[in-house]
Enzyme design. Structure first.
Site, PDB file in Angstrom:
ATOM      1  N   HIS A 209      24.088 -12.863  11.585  1.00 58.88           N
ATOM      2  CA  HIS A 209      24.620 -14.164  11.972  1.00 58.88           C
ATOM      3  C   HIS A 209      25.524 -14.702  10.869  1.00 58.88           C
ATOM      4  O   HIS A 209      25.254 -14.511   9.680  1.00 58.88           O
ATOM      5  CB  HIS A 209      23.483 -15.152  12.227  1.00 58.88           C
ATOM      6  CG  HIS A 209      22.763 -14.884  13.501  1.00 58.88           C
ATOM      7  ND1 HIS A 209      23.328 -15.100  14.721  1.00 58.88           N
ATOM      8  CD2 HIS A 209      21.517 -14.402  13.743  1.00 58.88           C
ATOM      9  CE1 HIS A 209      22.458 -14.773  15.668  1.00 58.88           C
ATOM     10  NE2 HIS A 209      21.362 -14.340  15.095  1.00 58.88           N
TER      11      HIS A 209
ATOM     12  N   LYS B 280      18.552 -27.012  19.252  1.00 60.90           N
ATOM     13  CA  LYS B 280      19.840 -27.581  19.677  1.00 60.90           C
ATOM     14  C   LYS B 280      19.715 -28.215  21.055  1.00 60.90           C
ATOM     15  O   LYS B 280      20.352 -29.232  21.343  1.00 60.90           O
ATOM     16  CB  LYS B 280      20.900 -26.475  19.705  1.00 60.90           C
ATOM     17  CG  LYS B 280      22.287 -26.944  20.155  1.00 60.90           C
ATOM     18  CD  LYS B 280      23.327 -25.863  19.941  1.00 60.90           C
ATOM     19  CE  LYS B 280      23.164 -24.730  20.927  1.00 60.90           C
ATOM     20  NZ  LYS B 280      23.648 -25.067  22.277  1.00 60.90           N
TER      21      LYS B 280
END
EC number: 4.1.1.31
Length: 904
Positions: free
Chosen positions: A151, A570
């Site tokens: 990532h 999120k």
């Protein structure tokens, strides 16, 4: 840069750290004077003094703005890099101090081992009644597997990481109390050389890294760090067991490693069948090369002559067999080594490894054959007075082969469920496939998933890519062995049809074994709040499906489920995410047990608290009873890899902590807590009302416009941090389409750190209003899950800065007056309740070392943030066209990341 505020008090064990920071801070000053100018150093000192005064008096950032705004981009970049360099040396000093403290514990000879280490874990287990027999029965069930991912959160390029290692090595050498003055001078010179070379190296690459670059980056940690420390980890465990119990059982393999680099296709068009095959080949070459080099060294060590010492008949038989198997290699043996059978066998073992690399005759067919050869040498040495003549070194290689095999790290493959669904819809010619309910789709997929019917082949790009992937996995299984492949992970998994789809596609791609089964562990990833809530139903449906149950029987009736910490946060905020993950584990375990299946969890944690970061030992202590059961599989992402595995001594410590935590959680899980039955509804309320507040904020009209203006997300999107785009391809800029990593990264840079706390205060206030304040205080005191949650939020709050966040917010124009008051009020509410429930006058009062570390950094982060706001406003005024301003902004991002020690 070597003066400190008088209020910063170091505990006695940390005084050497204070001295190191002062000394290295002075060295940074010398560097700046040499590389830039004495006037520049004076300017840095003025800014630093202002920043410290501003912190001490709680003055607004405008006191800094007057000194910093309007600078030429090149001057601004130099100033930012100066403060970043200070963070760099402080971070290094703190890591070396951890090594110093570890050595002090080991030298002390006291009855108090270092907390969270293996000695500590075993002593605690023995104190709780665990016998050596019970421990011996459990050890084969222990399976710890860190999984490295690519990532884009590592904001430091490899060239700088390598120089950092040189600096660490010089400081570690300097810990030796026997160093002479000349040697200490040499240590300082080596440090300054690496530091100066770092100053002269750009912070980031001008081009985005390829998948191959990311593979090389992760491979560095696997081959240069973990390869070295794995045997030491087992030796430490043996020593701890012997010290605690008096004897040591034969140890099985407890640790292995996984990787997503080259196999994570989710949202990354650069990953495909070719990168899967290329990664497996590259990892095979890397680890076999290490084995060959080590065997070369062993050949020199194992020079025993048959005229002086005997060797086992079994070893001589193997030597003759290898001479016949590898006649060319045998012919190259030097005549003068004819009386050295260990050396001759080592040479032929190296030849077999080369044949394995070349896919030639005489190759090893499996790592177990190399293990058998090494064990043969160990047995012969032990039987012939060789315990102190090479046995130790051979056993170290054996531990490496057991841990890394011929594949180095197991490669996972990941793809989003919608990609599979589109491919199947096209193959079946069903344009309304997405509109059909999951039960109907599962019924249609059943015959294809079990092999009764063949899923039609079509030539569109999506189907062709997936067919190539499964064909590559089938080939890899044949060529590299089953151990080289990890799991096939379905991101955004919603129902059993998503899993059956992969089973059907795998069959069509040729991934079928001799028994007609698909030799693949398929792992649904639940990563939204709704999917976590519905995960139990999905798994129940899946395990009740006869087609899938037949597949699972061939996989040992063990099902893995991956839990997504990032997207759930999120989606619904940190409170809903944490509680959803906790509840999901409890419910999933119960459902699987009822259906006779062993369920294991794969934790998709990130580096930041908002994405599940934090200490592994505390996370496992807070996990539901029975959720560990000997198994820990967890992602290690971005800057976490460097922080935990960048230095050998700290990598060893990290492995010890994980293994010790798994042993404790598995052998003696926390006692059942009857009060949890009445705490859960309180936590339900906290999570529900927290989500309401969080979603009201992020779903408000024009919020995404505010986010894009009040954070440097546009700079982050322009940075060359990783091979994967920051947003799912072909989709708009809605929050749901933004990756969790840049979401967290952007808010961290803006110092608001919204994902790590927003909504928590509203949730806690709602519980208090409902009459649960006493329960909340009880939960904070006695429930590890809730206590850990509050501690994590406190840590996030301590890294934020409302005044700096307001500067960023004002970049949004009129939107500032709509959104910033919400941030300010929710922050005050959250901070107030967190301190009250933790019974603290200030955040992190219970962790003075961490509080000190943050206070050391904040005055140095502030100038970078103030500059960042000014540069961002000017860069946007050029429509993002000014490259000089962009370079300065990238330096700001790297500087804040260094200071906060986390990115996404």
């Amino acid at each position: 840069m070597n003066e400190y505020r008088s209020s910063l008090v170091f505990a006695t064990p940390d005084l050497p750290l204070r001295d190191d920071v002062r000394r290295l801070g002075a060295l940074v000053g010398d560097l700046l004077a040499e590389q830039v100018s004495a006037e520049f150093l004076d300017e840095i000192e003025r800014v630093r003094t202002t920043a410290i005064s501003r912190r001490e008096s709680d003055a607004p950032p405008s006191t800094l703005s007057e000194q910093l705004t309007g600078r030429e981009p090149r001057d601004a970049e130099a100033l930012v890099r100066a403060f970043s360099t200070y963070f760099q040396v402080v971070n290094i000093a703190e890591r070396v101090h951890r090594i110093r403290r570890r050595r002090e514990y080991q030298r002390s000879g006291t009855d108090t081992p270092q907390p969270d280490g293996l000695h500590d874990a075993l002593r605690r287990l023995k104190a709780q009644g665990v016998t050596l027999d019970e421990l011996s029965q459990w050890l084969p069930r222990i399976d710890v597997e860190p999984v490295f991912t690519a990532h884009p959160t590592e904001a430091v390029r490899r060239a700088l990481l390598e120089k950092e290692q040189l600096m660490v090595a010089s400081l570690v050498d300097n810990l030796d109390g026997m160093r002479t003055p000349n040697e200490r001078t040499s240590d300082a010179a080596r440090f300054r050389m690496a530091l100066t070379a770092s100053w002269q190296t750009a912070d980031s690459s001008p081009v985005r890294p390829t998948v191959g670059d990311e593979r090389e980056h992760v491979g560095f940690y696997l081959t240069q760090v973990l390869y070295r420390v794995i045997p030491v980890m087992y030796e430490t465990l043996e020593h701890a067991i012997e010290e605690t119990y008096g004897s040591v059982p034969a140890l099985p393999r407890l640790l292995r490693f996984g990787t997503w680099v080259g196999g994570d296709m989710d949202g990354n068009p650069n990953v495909d069948a070719n990168t899967i095959a290329g990664t497996l080949d590259a990892q095979r070459r890397a680890v076999l090369d290490r084995y060959q080099k080590e065997l070369w060294q062993l050949a020199s060590l194992l020079s025993q002559s048959t005229t002086l010492v005997q060797v086992s008949p079994e070893l001589m038989t193997q030597l003759e067999r290898y001479r016949a198997l590898l006649p060319d290699a045998a012919a190259r043996s030097r005549p003068r080594h004819g009386d050295m059978p260990y050396r001759l066998l080592n040479d032929l073992m190296r030849a077999r490894l080369q044949a394995t690399l070349d896919d030639a005759d005489g190759a090893y067919t499996a790592p177990s054959e190399l293990e058998d050869d090494l064990q043969l040498i160990l047995d012969s040495l032990q039987a012939n007075k060789g315990l102190h003549a090479g046995w130790f070194a051979v056993r170290r290689l054996l531990w490496r082969v057991r841990s890394f095999g011929f594949h180095l790290a197991r490669l996972d493959v990941r793809q989003e469920s919608s990609v599979h669904a589109r491919a199947v819809a096209d193959a079946l010619g069903q344009t309304d496939w997405d509109a059909q309910d999951a039960t109907r789709r599962a019924a249609v997929l059943g015959p294809y998933a079990c092999g009764q019917e063949a899923l039609p082949r079509v030539q569109d790009e999506g189907n062709a890519r997936l067919d190539a992937v499964f064909a590559a996995l089938a080939d890899a299984r044949t060529r590299h062995g089953a151990d080289a492949l990890g799991s096939y992970i379905i991101s955004m998994a919603h129902n059993r049809a998503d899993v059956l789809t992969v089973l059907a596609l795998a069959r069509r791609g040729g991934l079928v074994d001799a028994a007609g089964a698909v030799p693949l562990d398929i792992v649904p990833l639940f990563e939204t709040v709704d999917d976590l809530r519905g995960g139990t139903g999905t798994v129940q449906d899946l395990l009740a499906d006869p087609v899938y149950r037949q597949h699972l029987a061939a996989r040992g009736d063990t099902q893995m489920v991956m839990l997504g910490y990032s997207d759930s946060g999120k989606d619904g905020g940190i409170a809903a995410s944490r509680w959803g993950l906790q509840r999901a584990q409890v419910e999933l375990l119960e459902a699987a047990a009822d259906l006779g299946v062993r369920l294991t969890f794969f934790h998709g944690r990130g580096g930041s608290i908002a994405r599940g970061g934090g200490k592994t030992s505390r996370a496992l202590d807070a996990a539901p009873r029975g959720s560990v059961d000997g198994r820990l599989r967890v992602t290690e992402q971005g800057e976490v890899i460097h922080r935990k595995y960048g230095i050998r001594a700290l990598a060893l410590r990290s492995l010890e902590q994980m293994t010790g935590a798994v042993l404790l959680s598995s052998l003696r899980p926390r006692a059942p807590e009857p009060r949890e039955a009445r705490w859960r509804p309180v936590m339900d309320l906290v999570a529900e009302r927290s989500t309401v507040a969080y979603r009201a904020f992020v779903a408000a009209p024009e919020f995404m416009q505010y986010f894009r203006l009040a954070t440097p997300i546009d700079v982050i999107e322009r940075m060359t941090l990783g091979s994967r785009p920051s947003r799912r391809l072909g989709q708009d800029a809605a929050l749901s389409n933004l990756r969790a990593i840049p979401w967290v990264f952007a808010w961290s840079q803006a110092r608001a750190v919204i994902p790590g706390w927003y909504g928590v205060g509203s949730g806690l206030q709602a519980a208090v209003d409902a009459g649960h304040e006493d329960s909340l205080r009880e939960m904070a005191q006695d429930w590890p899950f809730f206590r850990t949650f509050l501690d994590d939020v406190a840590m996030v709050l301590s890294k934020g800065d409302l005044n700096i966040a307001e500067l960023f917010s004002r970049l949004s124009g009129d939107l500032h007056t709509r959104f910033f008051p919400l941030i300010r009020d929710e922050l005050a509410l959250t901070k107030g309740w967190v301190k009250a429930l933790l019974q603290q006058q200030s955040l992190l009062q219970h962790d003075p070392r961490l509080a000190l570390s943050i206070r050391l950094r904040n005055p140095y982060i502030d100038p970078i943030s103030v500059l960042q706001v000014d540069l961002l406003q000017r860069w946007r005024a050029t429509d993002g066209e000014d490259e000089a301003l962009l370079r300065a902004l990238v330096a700001c991002v790297n500087g804040v990341s260094q200071g906060l020690q986390n990115t996404g």
